[in-house]
Design a protein around this motif. Structure first.
Motif, PDB file in Angstrom:
ATOM      1  N   VAL A  50      -0.850  -0.565 -11.527  1.00  0.00           N
ATOM      2  CA  VAL A  50      -2.307  -0.616 -11.453  1.00  0.00           C
ATOM      3  C   VAL A  50      -2.800   0.803 -11.195  1.00  0.00           C
ATOM      4  N   SER A  51      -4.097   0.981 -11.355  1.00  0.00           N
ATOM      5  CA  SER A  51      -4.678   2.291 -11.114  1.00  0.00           C
ATOM      6  C   SER A  51      -4.769   2.564  -9.624  1.00  0.00           C
ATOM      7  N   ASP A  52      -5.065   3.808  -9.314  1.00  0.00           N
ATOM      8  CA  ASP A  52      -5.163   4.193  -7.908  1.00  0.00           C
ATOM      9  C   ASP A  52      -6.302   3.449  -7.213  1.00  0.00           C
ATOM     10  N   ALA A  53      -7.445   3.312  -7.879  1.00  0.00           N
ATOM     11  CA  ALA A  53      -8.579   2.607  -7.279  1.00  0.00           C
ATOM     12  C   ALA A  53      -8.270   1.133  -7.093  1.00  0.00           C
ATOM     13  N   THR A  54      -7.618   0.521  -8.112  1.00  0.00           N
ATOM     14  CA  THR A  54      -7.255  -0.901  -8.000  1.00  0.00           C
ATOM     15  C   THR A  54      -6.252  -1.104  -6.875  1.00  0.00           C
ATOM     16  N   ALA A  55      -5.270  -0.207  -6.758  1.00  0.00           N
ATOM     17  CA  ALA A  55      -4.288  -0.320  -5.676  1.00  0.00           C
ATOM     18  C   ALA A  55      -4.978  -0.270  -4.319  1.00  0.00           C
ATOM     19  N   GLU A  56      -5.937   0.650  -4.180  1.00  0.00           N
ATOM     20  CA  GLU A  56      -6.673   0.753  -2.917  1.00  0.00           C
ATOM     21  C   GLU A  56      -7.378  -0.548  -2.583  1.00  0.00           C
ATOM     22  N   GLN A  57      -8.051  -1.128  -3.572  1.00  0.00           N
ATOM     23  CA  GLN A  57      -8.818  -2.353  -3.343  1.00  0.00           C
ATOM     24  C   GLN A  57      -7.890  -3.528  -3.030  1.00  0.00           C
ATOM     25  N   GLN A  58      -6.821  -3.687  -3.819  1.00  0.00           N
ATOM     26  CA  GLN A  58      -5.935  -4.842  -3.639  1.00  0.00           C
ATOM     27  C   GLN A  58      -5.142  -4.738  -2.329  1.00  0.00           C
ATOM     28  N   ILE A  59      -4.728  -3.518  -1.969  1.00  0.00           N
ATOM     29  CA  ILE A  59      -3.997  -3.362  -0.715  1.00  0.00           C
ATOM     30  C   ILE A  59      -4.867  -3.824   0.452  1.00  0.00           C
ATOM     31  N   ARG A  60      -6.149  -3.437   0.456  1.00  0.00           N
ATOM     32  CA  ARG A  60      -7.022  -3.815   1.568  1.00  0.00           C
ATOM     33  C   ARG A  60      -7.271  -5.325   1.583  1.00  0.00           C
ATOM     34  N   GLN A  61      -7.443  -5.939   0.414  1.00  0.00           N
ATOM     35  CA  GLN A  61      -7.658  -7.395   0.366  1.00  0.00           C
ATOM     36  C   GLN A  61      -6.404  -8.152   0.815  1.00  0.00           C
ATOM     37  N   LEU A  62      -5.251  -7.716   0.300  1.00  0.00           N
ATOM     38  CA  LEU A  62      -4.012  -8.415   0.650  1.00  0.00           C
ATOM     39  C   LEU A  62      -3.656  -8.197   2.116  1.00  0.00           C
ATOM     40  N   LEU A  63      -3.902  -6.990   2.612  1.00  0.00           N
ATOM     41  CA  LEU A  63      -3.617  -6.724   4.021  1.00  0.00           C
ATOM     42  C   LEU A  63      -4.491  -7.581   4.923  1.00  0.00           C
ATOM     43  N   ALA A  64      -5.775  -7.720   4.600  1.00  0.00           N
ATOM     44  CA  ALA A  64      -6.661  -8.570   5.410  1.00  0.00           C
ATOM     45  C   ALA A  64      -6.169 -10.010   5.420  1.00  0.00           C
ATOM     46  N   ARG A  65      -5.685 -10.482   4.290  1.00  0.00           N
ATOM     47  CA  ARG A  65      -5.183 -11.860   4.210  1.00  0.00           C
ATOM     48  C   ARG A  65      -3.921 -12.035   5.051  1.00  0.00           C
ATOM     49  N   ILE A  66      -2.987 -11.072   4.922  1.00  0.00           N
ATOM     50  CA  ILE A  66      -1.726 -11.201   5.638  1.00  0.00           C
ATOM     51  C   ILE A  66      -1.928 -11.090   7.146  1.00  0.00           C
ATOM     52  N   LEU A  67      -2.840 -10.216   7.593  1.00  0.00           N
ATOM     53  CA  LEU A  67      -3.094 -10.091   9.023  1.00  0.00           C
ATOM     54  C   LEU A  67      -3.634 -11.387   9.621  1.00  0.00           C
ATOM     55  N   GLN A  68      -4.301 -12.211   8.806  1.00  0.00           N
ATOM     56  CA  GLN A  68      -4.839 -13.489   9.286  1.00  0.00           C
ATOM     57  C   GLN A  68      -3.833 -14.625   9.194  1.00  0.00           C
ATOM     58  N   THR A  69      -3.016 -14.619   8.130  1.00  0.00           N
ATOM     59  CA  THR A  69      -2.194 -15.791   7.821  1.00  0.00           C
ATOM     60  C   THR A  69      -0.696 -15.516   7.828  1.00  0.00           C
ATOM     61  N   GLY A  70      -0.295 -14.247   7.874  1.00  0.00           N
ATOM     62  CA  GLY A  70       1.112 -13.925   7.706  1.00  0.00           C
ATOM     63  C   GLY A  70       1.908 -13.941   8.998  1.00  0.00           C
ATOM     64  N   ARG A  71       3.056 -13.268   8.934  1.00  0.00           N
ATOM     65  CA  ARG A  71       3.982 -13.205  10.069  1.00  0.00           C
ATOM     66  C   ARG A  71       3.982 -11.774  10.584  1.00  0.00           C
ATOM     67  N   LEU A  72       3.485 -11.580  11.795  1.00  0.00           N
ATOM     68  CA  LEU A  72       3.322 -10.250  12.361  1.00  0.00           C
ATOM     69  C   LEU A  72       4.369 -10.000  13.442  1.00  0.00           C
ATOM     70  N   ALA A  73       4.856  -8.753  13.477  1.00  0.00           N
ATOM     71  CA  ALA A  73       5.846  -8.376  14.487  1.00  0.00           C
ATOM     72  C   ALA A  73       5.611  -6.924  14.872  1.00  0.00           C
ATOM     73  N   LEU A  74       6.031  -6.596  16.106  1.00  0.00           N
ATOM     74  CA  LEU A  74       5.829  -5.256  16.654  1.00  0.00           C
ATOM     75  C   LEU A  74       7.144  -4.664  17.116  1.00  0.00           C
ATOM     76  N   LYS A  75       7.215  -3.349  17.092  1.00  0.00           N
ATOM     77  CA  LYS A  75       8.189  -2.583  17.839  1.00  0.00           C
ATOM     78  C   LYS A  75       7.578  -1.207  18.100  1.00  0.00           C
ATOM     79  N   GLN A  76       8.286  -0.367  18.810  1.00  0.00           N
ATOM     80  CA  GLN A  76       7.687   0.880  19.266  1.00  0.00           C
ATOM     81  C   GLN A  76       7.195   1.740  18.104  1.00  0.00           C
ATOM     82  N   SER A  77       7.897   1.683  16.983  1.00  0.00           N
ATOM     83  CA  SER A  77       7.545   2.556  15.866  1.00  0.00           C
ATOM     84  C   SER A  77       6.379   2.043  15.038  1.00  0.00           C
ATOM     85  N   GLY A  78       5.999   0.766  15.164  1.00  0.00           N
ATOM     86  CA  GLY A  78       4.888   0.290  14.359  1.00  0.00           C
ATOM     87  C   GLY A  78       4.754  -1.208  14.326  1.00  0.00           C
TER      88      GLY A  78
END
Length: 318
Positions: A50-78
Motif C-alpha cells: 500500500v502507499s505510505d498515506a494508506t499505511a498511515e491510515q490503516q495502521i492507526r485504524q487497526l491499532l485502535a481496534r486491537i487496543l480495544q479488542t486484542g490481547r495486550l501485554a507489557l514488559k519493561q521494553s514496551g
C-alpha cells in the motif's frame, strides 16, 4: 500502566505480562496521537503493498481496534498489542509493538493478507459484546467454583466436627468404663522424691538414648515419681506414705538387668516392661511418669506384692 523494575543483567529473558484492554475513547485517542516509526510503516507497506498515506491510515485504524479488542501485554521494553483470534488468520495475528508509554509504534508484523482485505470483518461493537459475554461466563464459572470450594470446606469442617464429637464421646465412654479409684490417692499433678516429699516437676533436660545409660540413671536416688505413677492401681493396697519405697523397688528391679525389664526408647518417653508391669520415664530419666495406668474392663489388675520385688543386696568386697 504501572512501572516495572528493569530486567536483571545476565538473567532470564523478561516475560510479557498480560494487561487490560483500553476503552474505546483511550484506544482511539492513542492511535491518533502515536508516532509511527518508519521501520513499522515500511514493514506494513512491504507486507500489504500500500502507499505510505494508506499505511498511515490503516495502521492507526487497526491499532485502535486491537487496543480495544486484542490481547495486550507489557514488559519493561514496551507494550505488545495482538489482534483478537477472530481478526487473525489461524494462529497468526496482527501485532504492533509500542514503547512503554504507548507513544510510538516501533514494530509491525502480521499475516500476508491485510485485515482491510478480509471478506469477514466483525464490527468493533459486536466483538466487544462477544468479549463481554465471554467475561461474564468466566466470572460465573469462577463464582461457581468459589461456591463449590466453600461448600467443600463447609462439608470438611462438618466432617471434622463430627469426628471430634465422636472422639469426645468415645473418650467419655472410656472414662466412664474406668471406675473411680477406691484406694487413697496422692494429690494429682505433683512429683514426689525418694522420701515421699512433694517437689516441683523437673525441668526437661537432654534426652538419653543409650539403654545402658538409661538403666544406670533411672535407678539413681534423685529420680522423681509423678503422682499418676504413685496412684496406679498396682499400688492400691500400699499405703500412700509407703508407695515411694514400693515404686523404687519396682523401678530398680526392672532396670537392673535386661532379663527383668525390657527398655524401649520412644520420641516422647522411655517405656520399661516386665513382670506384668509397664512404667514410663521422661526422656531424660528424671521422673517416672506412669505405671500400669487403668484399663477399661480390667477388673483385676496386677497388684504390688513386696515379696516379689526384693532387690538382691550387692556383695561386699573382701
Amino acid at each position: 500502566m504501572s512501572h516495572q523494575p528493569p530486567p536483571q543483567p545476565g538473567g532470564r529473558p523478561e516475560a510479557w505480562t498480560t494487561t487490560d484492554r483500553f476503552s474505546p475513547e483511550q484506544a482511539n485517542a492513542l492511535a491518533q496521537k502515536a508516532e509511527i516509526t518508519q521501520s513499522a510503516r515500511n514493514a506494513y507497506i512491504a507486507a500489504h503493498v500500500v502507499s505510505d498515506a494508506t499505511a498511515e491510515q490503516q495502521i492507526r485504524q487497526l491499532l485502535a481496534r486491537i487496543l480495544q479488542t486484542g490481547r495486550l501485554a507489557l514488559k519493561q521494553s514496551g507494550c505488545r498489542a495482538r489482534s483478537h483470534k477472530a481478526d487473525g488468520e489461524g494462529d497468526d495475528s496482527y501485532t504492533f509493538i509500542l514503547d512503554r508509554g504507548c507513544r510510538r509504534v516501533i514494530k509491525y508484523s502480521g499475516p500476508p493478507t491485510s485485515w482491510f482485505d478480509k471478506e469477514i470483518r466483525i464490527p468493533v461493537g459486536d466483538l466487544l459484546a462477544m468479549l463481554d459475554e465471554r467475561r461474564r461466563k468466566e466470572l460465573e464459572a469462577e463464582r461457581r467454583k468459589e461456591h463449590q470450594r466453600e461448600a467443600q470446606e463447609q462439608r470438611q469442617e462438618a466432617h471434622e466436627q463430627r469426628m471430634r464429637t465422636q472422639r469426645a464421646e468415645a473418650e467419655a465412654r472410656r472414662a466412664a468404663a474406668i471406675p473411680a479409684p477406691a484406694w487413697p490417692l496422692l494429690p494429682p499433678g505433683q512429683a514426689y522424691d525418694g522420701n515421699g516429699q512433694s517437689v516441683p516437676l523437673p525441668s526437661p533436660r537432654r534426652p538419653i538414648r543409650d539403654e545402658s545409660t538409661i538403666r544406670r540413671v533411672g535407678r539413681r536416688p534423685y529420680v522423681l515419681f509423678h503422682a499418676d505413677a504413685l496412684n496406679s492401681p498396682f499400688f492400691r493396697n500400699v499405703a500412700p506414705e509407703k508407695r515411694h519405697e514400693a515404686i523404687r523397688k519396682v523401678v530398680d528391679k526392672l532396670l537392673r538387668a535386661p532379663t527383668k525389664g525390657q527398655v524401649v526408647v520412644g520420641p516422647e518417653c522411655i517405656t520399661v516392661t516386665g513382670q506384668k508391669v509397664t512404667f514410663t520415664l521422661t526422656p531424660d530419666c528424671a521422673m517416672v511418669r506412669s505405671l500400669n495406668p487403668p484399663r477399661p474392663g480390667n477388673n483385676a489388675p496386677a497388684s504390688y506384692r513386696a515379696d516379689r520385688w526384693k532387690v538382691p543386696r550387692s556383695k561386699e568386697r573382701e
